[in-house]
Write a protein that holds these residues in place. Structure first.
Motif, PDB file in Angstrom:
ATOM      1  N   ASN A  26     -16.261 -15.467  30.794  1.00 57.97           N
ATOM      2  CA  ASN A  26     -15.334 -14.338  30.984  1.00 57.97           C
ATOM      3  C   ASN A  26     -15.972 -13.026  30.555  1.00 57.97           C
ATOM      4  OD1 ASN A  26     -13.218 -15.841  32.012  1.00 57.97           O
ATOM      5  ND2 ASN A  26     -12.398 -16.326  29.990  1.00 57.97           N
ATOM      6  N   ILE A  35     -22.390 -14.332  38.782  1.00 63.10           N
ATOM      7  CA  ILE A  35     -22.568 -15.716  38.317  1.00 63.10           C
ATOM      8  C   ILE A  35     -22.351 -16.641  39.514  1.00 63.10           C
ATOM      9  CG2 ILE A  35     -21.802 -17.448  36.649  1.00 63.10           C
ATOM     10  CD1 ILE A  35     -20.457 -14.986  35.164  1.00 63.10           C
TER      11      ILE A  35
ATOM     12  N   GLY B  45      -9.099 -14.333  33.647  1.00 64.09           N
ATOM     13  CA  GLY B  45     -10.042 -15.017  32.760  1.00 64.09           C
ATOM     14  C   GLY B  45      -9.991 -16.518  32.908  1.00 64.09           C
ATOM     15  N   LEU B  46     -11.137 -17.116  32.662  1.00 66.78           N
ATOM     16  CA  LEU B  46     -11.250 -18.578  32.758  1.00 66.78           C
ATOM     17  C   LEU B  46     -10.788 -19.172  31.419  1.00 66.78           C
ATOM     18  CD1 LEU B  46     -12.462 -20.809  34.679  1.00 66.78           C
ATOM     19  CD2 LEU B  46     -14.569 -20.568  33.378  1.00 66.78           C
ATOM     20  N   VAL B  47      -9.938 -20.184  31.533  1.00 66.61           N
ATOM     21  CA  VAL B  47      -9.404 -20.802  30.306  1.00 66.61           C
ATOM     22  C   VAL B  47     -10.120 -22.112  30.021  1.00 66.61           C
ATOM     23  CG1 VAL B  47      -7.309 -21.732  29.221  1.00 66.61           C
ATOM     24  CG2 VAL B  47      -7.158 -19.723  30.697  1.00 66.61           C
ATOM     25  N   GLN B  48     -10.278 -22.899  31.087  1.00 68.66           N
ATOM     26  CA  GLN B  48     -10.915 -24.212  30.907  1.00 68.66           C
ATOM     27  C   GLN B  48     -11.688 -24.575  32.162  1.00 68.66           C
ATOM     28  OE1 GLN B  48      -8.127 -27.441  30.315  1.00 68.66           O
ATOM     29  NE2 GLN B  48      -9.792 -28.937  30.321  1.00 68.66           N
ATOM     30  N   TYR B  49     -12.832 -25.177  31.942  1.00 72.36           N
ATOM     31  CA  TYR B  49     -13.611 -25.602  33.111  1.00 72.36           C
ATOM     32  C   TYR B  49     -14.215 -26.977  32.841  1.00 72.36           C
ATOM     33  CZ  TYR B  49     -17.617 -25.830  36.324  1.00 72.36           C
ATOM     34  OH  TYR B  49     -18.533 -26.236  37.254  1.00 72.36           O
ATOM     35  N   THR B  50     -13.740 -27.955  33.596  1.00 73.56           N
ATOM     36  CA  THR B  50     -14.366 -29.284  33.573  1.00 73.56           C
ATOM     37  C   THR B  50     -14.541 -29.716  35.034  1.00 73.56           C
ATOM     38  OG1 THR B  50     -12.305 -30.528  33.643  1.00 73.56           O
ATOM     39  CG2 THR B  50     -13.101 -29.910  31.443  1.00 73.56           C
ATOM     40  N   ASN B  51     -15.122 -30.886  35.208  1.00 73.00           N
ATOM     41  CA  ASN B  51     -15.341 -31.364  36.587  1.00 73.00           C
ATOM     42  C   ASN B  51     -14.046 -31.773  37.284  1.00 73.00           C
ATOM     43  OD1 ASN B  51     -18.053 -30.997  36.481  1.00 73.00           O
ATOM     44  ND2 ASN B  51     -18.486 -33.070  35.736  1.00 73.00           N
ATOM     45  N   GLU B  71     -16.556 -27.539  41.016  1.00 70.92           N
ATOM     46  CA  GLU B  71     -17.681 -26.688  40.670  1.00 70.92           C
ATOM     47  C   GLU B  71     -17.291 -25.247  40.916  1.00 70.92           C
ATOM     48  OE1 GLU B  71     -21.566 -26.981  42.684  1.00 70.92           O
ATOM     49  OE2 GLU B  71     -21.727 -28.899  41.638  1.00 70.92           O
ATOM     50  N   ILE B  72     -17.751 -24.349  40.073  1.00 68.48           N
ATOM     51  CA  ILE B  72     -17.475 -22.929  40.331  1.00 68.48           C
ATOM     52  C   ILE B  72     -18.670 -22.393  41.117  1.00 68.48           C
ATOM     53  CG2 ILE B  72     -17.143 -20.661  39.300  1.00 68.48           C
ATOM     54  CD1 ILE B  72     -15.756 -22.049  36.950  1.00 68.48           C
ATOM     55  N   THR B  73     -18.443 -22.070  42.396  1.00 71.90           N
ATOM     56  CA  THR B  73     -19.585 -21.600  43.209  1.00 71.90           C
ATOM     57  C   THR B  73     -19.893 -20.131  42.959  1.00 71.90           C
ATOM     58  OG1 THR B  73     -18.054 -21.374  45.039  1.00 71.90           O
ATOM     59  CG2 THR B  73     -19.448 -23.297  45.079  1.00 71.90           C
ATOM     60  N   SER B  74     -18.864 -19.356  42.613  1.00 67.12           N
ATOM     61  CA  SER B  74     -19.154 -17.987  42.158  1.00 67.12           C
ATOM     62  C   SER B  74     -18.042 -17.536  41.225  1.00 67.12           C
ATOM     63  CB  SER B  74     -19.326 -17.049  43.356  1.00 67.12           C
ATOM     64  OG  SER B  74     -18.090 -16.662  43.855  1.00 67.12           O
ATOM     65  N   PHE B  75     -18.448 -16.698  40.296  1.00 62.54           N
ATOM     66  CA  PHE B  75     -17.506 -16.277  39.265  1.00 62.54           C
ATOM     67  C   PHE B  75     -17.707 -14.795  38.979  1.00 62.54           C
ATOM     68  CE2 PHE B  75     -16.230 -15.831  34.757  1.00 62.54           C
ATOM     69  CZ  PHE B  75     -14.945 -16.314  34.831  1.00 62.54           C
ATOM     70  N   SER B  76     -16.621 -14.040  39.130  1.00 62.40           N
ATOM     71  CA  SER B  76     -16.701 -12.618  38.768  1.00 62.40           C
ATOM     72  C   SER B  76     -15.407 -12.243  38.049  1.00 62.40           C
ATOM     73  CB  SER B  76     -16.899 -11.765  40.013  1.00 62.40           C
ATOM     74  OG  SER B  76     -15.736 -11.768  40.789  1.00 62.40           O
ATOM     75  N   SER B  77     -15.316 -11.010  37.632  1.00 60.09           N
ATOM     76  CA  SER B  77     -14.143 -10.607  36.838  1.00 60.09           C
ATOM     77  C   SER B  77     -12.858 -10.664  37.659  1.00 60.09           C
ATOM     78  CB  SER B  77     -14.355  -9.205  36.292  1.00 60.09           C
ATOM     79  OG  SER B  77     -14.592  -8.331  37.375  1.00 60.09           O
TER      80      SER B  77
END
Lengths: 388, 92
Positions: A26, A35, B45-51, B71-77
């Motif tokens: 975050n 990312i 915002g990301l709280v939890q990330y598992t498979n 899977e997170i292929t892309s992550f931005s705000s």
């Protein structure tokens, strides 16, 4: 597009290990990190792909946290270029190869013929070569419409032809006519195609107008198309038959009694030439062919069966002086006779069919040559069908 | 009380001027492509990330994507792109 852009900018695969990785992600996102491809390996390990410039900004974020970072791999253009900077010759070779391949793609390498059943590949191949289409020629020089028109003109058996340039390949698609025989010709007579003395008359249809031993002139009527059928009615059709006659042909040849022979002075020169497509670049100077004998050896570059438009040639020049040599009259006569025969053959005379021959030998007025006049008698079918 | 009043005013504005409520009300948007891809826009915002589970915060609550091989292929705000086999998407 994003992936391509990232590749261009360069990116690293990093492993993040520690607690609170979501919080770190975050924070990175808030700061504008790009990312990509986040993989969760275990509860405290993730793998992410980051741009190189983002990775540089990552370290300060890790201060005071228990997260550790390690680079697993590096990808993208900057790393490629760095690798090639270390191997300049390889990079140059690759660049040259690229341009070479680009250059080669301007030429035709393969010619494919489809739909040809009765026409042999060799015949077609030589025909299209005459029209400037062969492996190794520049694509820009090919004129498909002209080749199509010329093929249709040269081969009446073709009903349709299409020439398509597809990259380095040229496809010739053909469709042949069905086995339709030409229509029987209309009414007409058989005339004498040349002067002669008739020796044989064979009439298949029509009425003969000449008989054995008769002398005929060119254009005389030999067989008329008029005839009477079984009921006695007068019919008019296409005359058909064979009229053999003794005909004469004349051929003239001249042989010289003097000959200029080259004598080597002992001075030799060498020149090289590189030919790329239609452009020849000589290496070394050329010499006049009036004073030099020229011999050439050529090497053609080939890739398997395909001919690359790159040729090397070695040209040897031998300097000579010409001296006058007298030729024996018998030798000159033989040369003149050979030429006379060549002349006759061009007129369609078959040497084996000659019944009688007469030679007349004359010396030319300047006394430097001899002339042979050769007259031959052959048996020929002189009939020529003409419609009205 | 004030946020609730703000929300009511924004809703009315959106309706009156025919504006996209997602933008005006700062709402999260979830796009799902079959069961293989999901996109959460305007997350907080990301709280939890598992498979098997990805949780993201939003103004409307926690968005939960449940599935396998996630899977997170892309992550931005502002955006999270998720790939894998998606079974459930919930707003809690």
């Amino acid at each position: 597009m994003t992936s391509l852009w990232m590749w261009w900018q360069g990116y690293v695969t990093v492993r993040l290990r520690g607690p609170g990785l979501e919080r770190l992600l975050n924070r990175m996102a808030e700061l504008g990190f790009v990312i990509q491809w986040v993989e969760r390996l275990t509860t405290d390990v993730i793998i992410v792909r980051l741009r190189v410039k983002d990775f540089r900004r990552l370290r300060p974020l890790l201060w005071g946290t228990q997260v550790s970072v390690s680079i697993l791999d590096k990808h993208g253009a900057p790393f490629w270029f760095k690798r090639f900077r270390l191997r300049a010759s390889l990079a140059l070779g690759l660049l040259l190869s690229f341009f070479f391949v680009l250059y080669l793609s301007n030429f035709v390498w393969f010619i494919e013929v489809r739909g040809s059943e009765t026409l042999s590949l060799e015949t077609l191949s030589s025909a299209v070569q005459d029209l400037g289409l062969q492996a190794g020629v520049a694509r820009s020089t090919i004129k498909p419409r002209e080749i199509e028109a010329e093929l249709l003109k040269r081969f009446p058996v073709l009903a349709w032809a299409q020439v398509t340039v597809k990259g380095v390949r040229v496809e010739i698609s053909l469709t042949e006519r069905d086995g339709v025989e030409p229509e029987e010709s209309g009414p007409g007579h058989v005339y004498a195609a040349m002067d002669g003395v008739v020796t044989e008359v064979l009439v298949l249809r029509g009425t003969p107008h000449v008989k054995d031993g008769q002398t005929v002139r060119k254009g005389d009527l030999l067989i008329s198309g008029e005839y009477y059928d079984a009921r006695g009615r007068k019919q008019y059709g296409a005359a058909q038959g064979v009229i053999k006659a003794r005909v004469w042909y004349e051929g003239i040849g001249e042989g010289s009694l003097v000959r200029w022979e080259p004598v080597h002075t002992g001075r030799n020169h060498r020149q090289y030439a590189i030919t790329i497509g239609n452009i020849t670049i000589p290496v070394g100077r050329s010499y006049s062919l009036e004073t030099h004998l020229k011999s050439e050896k050529e090497w053609q570059l080939s890739l398997g069966q395909a001919m690359v438009p790159l040729r090397f040639a070695r040209i040897d020049y031998q300097e000579v002086e010409y001296i006058k040599v007298h030729v024996p009259s018998e030798e000159a006569r033989k040369e003149a006779l050979r030429m006379a025969w060549d002349n006759l053959k061009k007129q369609g005379v078959d040497e084996d069919q000659v019944r009688e021959e007469r030679q007349q030998v004359d010396f030319l007025t300047d006394a430097e040559g001899v002339r042979v006049t050769l007259q031959v008698e052959v048996l020929d079918d002189i009939g020529q069908f003409l419609t009205h | 009380m004030r946020p609730a009043r703000n929300q009511i005013i924004k809703k009315k504005l959106a309706r009156t001027f025919d504006l996209p409520p997602a933008v005006l009300l700062d709402q999260a948007t979830i796009h799902i492509l079959g069961d293989a891809e999901a996109k959460i826009v305007n997350h907080k915002g990301l709280v939890q990330y598992t498979n098997t589970c990805i949780k993201a915060r939003s103004n409307q609550g926690i968005i939960e994507v449940v599935g396998s091989d996630l899977e997170i292929t892309s992550f931005s705000s502002s955006e999270i792109k998720i790939s894998g086999t998606i079974r459930e998407v919930m707003l809690k």
